[in-house]
Design an enzyme around this catalytic site. Structure first.
Site, PDB file in Angstrom:
ATOM      1  N   ASP A  55      -9.091  11.618 -23.507  1.00 55.86           N
ATOM      2  CA  ASP A  55      -9.576  12.986 -23.625  1.00 55.86           C
ATOM      3  C   ASP A  55     -10.552  13.101 -24.785  1.00 55.86           C
ATOM      4  O   ASP A  55     -10.484  12.332 -25.752  1.00 55.86           O
ATOM      5  CB  ASP A  55      -8.422  13.960 -23.891  1.00 55.86           C
ATOM      6  CG  ASP A  55      -7.471  14.079 -22.726  1.00 55.86           C
ATOM      7  OD1 ASP A  55      -7.835  13.637 -21.622  1.00 55.86           O
ATOM      8  OD2 ASP A  55      -6.369  14.623 -22.917  1.00 55.86           O
ATOM      9  N   ARG A  56     -11.395  14.099 -24.707  1.00 60.80           N
ATOM     10  CA  ARG A  56     -12.372  14.330 -25.776  1.00 60.80           C
ATOM     11  C   ARG A  56     -11.684  14.453 -27.137  1.00 60.80           C
ATOM     12  O   ARG A  56     -12.151  13.903 -28.136  1.00 60.80           O
ATOM     13  CB  ARG A  56     -13.171  15.599 -25.474  1.00 60.80           C
ATOM     14  CG  ARG A  56     -14.290  15.893 -26.473  1.00 60.80           C
ATOM     15  CD  ARG A  56     -15.071  17.120 -26.065  1.00 60.80           C
ATOM     16  NE  ARG A  56     -16.267  17.305 -26.875  1.00 60.80           N
ATOM     17  CZ  ARG A  56     -17.189  18.240 -26.646  1.00 60.80           C
ATOM     18  NH1 ARG A  56     -17.053  19.071 -25.618  1.00 60.80           N
ATOM     19  NH2 ARG A  56     -18.259  18.339 -27.417  1.00 60.80           N
TER      20      ARG A  56
END
Length: 232
Positions: A55-56
């Site tokens: 995930d970012r």
């Protein structure tokens, strides 16, 4: 400059910073910088192929292949669950000592997928931080090992057992996140991919790649008086 954790002629692993996208995404069209392009530029323009995703907001070990055959082999090993992924997370409250969470998740295409996460609690703390009319707040550090790789799996699973990851949005506790922002200026998510264990796609050598926690994770650890020496 990205921190390179491992590199040879076939694969390369980095310690992905929190906030950096792996590649272009429909969900984050505001982003101008991506791990793929940054790493490619850093190693002289050589093509890199992400083997998996983070995930970012998740930091930690991110593995790339440097050729398509290595990519194919590693993709197959991830799909067959031959790769072990270990994460550190700081959660609200005190969990049980250990637990396997088996809770199906629905993806963006409205398809229900099985999802399994094992975790064990490493440390538990309570600090003088008033929350919900209580004078103290409880938190714990856990190591999580997802057996499946569903989107936002760890965030959703820990929210499901009522111990959300600190700083997670939207799968977290907004009141806790606001509390930490207002009191300590913390904006990040306390989820870090600290170790990846796998067999090399060419030599078949067993590799263990470790990534140190980032500055903000360390800051939160200091506030909570967690012992993070082995992860720093």
């Amino acid at each position: 400059m990205l921190e390179i954790l491992y590199q040879d002629d076939y694969i390369i692993a980095i310690n992905k910073p929190s906030g950096l996208l792996v590649h272009k995404s429909f969900y984050a069209r505001d982003a101008k910088v991506y791990a793929i392009q940054e790493l490619r530029n850093q190693i002289g323009g050589q093509h890199v192929y992400p083997v998996h995703r983070l995930d970012r907001k998740t930091s930690g070990v991110l593995l790339f292949a440097l050729d398509k055959e290595s990519l194919k082999i590693m993709n197959e090993r991830f799909a067959s669950r031959e790769v072990e992924k270990k994460y550190l997370a700081i959660l609200r409250g005190w969990t049980v000592d250990e637990l396997t969470i088996e809770y199906d998740l629905v993806n963006d295409d409205n398809v229900t997928q099985n999802a399994i996460t094992y975790f064990h609690r490493l440390q538990s703390v309570a600090i003088d931080l008033e929350f919900n009319n209580k004078p103290t707040s409880r938190y714990c550090l856990v190591e999580a090992i997802p057996e499946t790789g569903r989107m936002h799996q760890l965030r959703k699973h820990f929210k499901h057992i009522f111990h959300p990851i600190l700083g997670s949005r939207p799968h977290g506790c907004n009141k806790q996140n606001k509390l930490w922002l207002e009191n300590y200026g913390v904006t990040g998510m306390m989820l870090h991919a600290h170790q990846l264990v796998f067999n090399h796609p060419v030599t078949n050598e067993r590799l263990t790649v470790n990534a140190k926690v980032n500055e903000e994770f360390s800051k939160v650890g200091s506030i909570l008086n967690l012992d993070l020496k082995k992860y720093q």
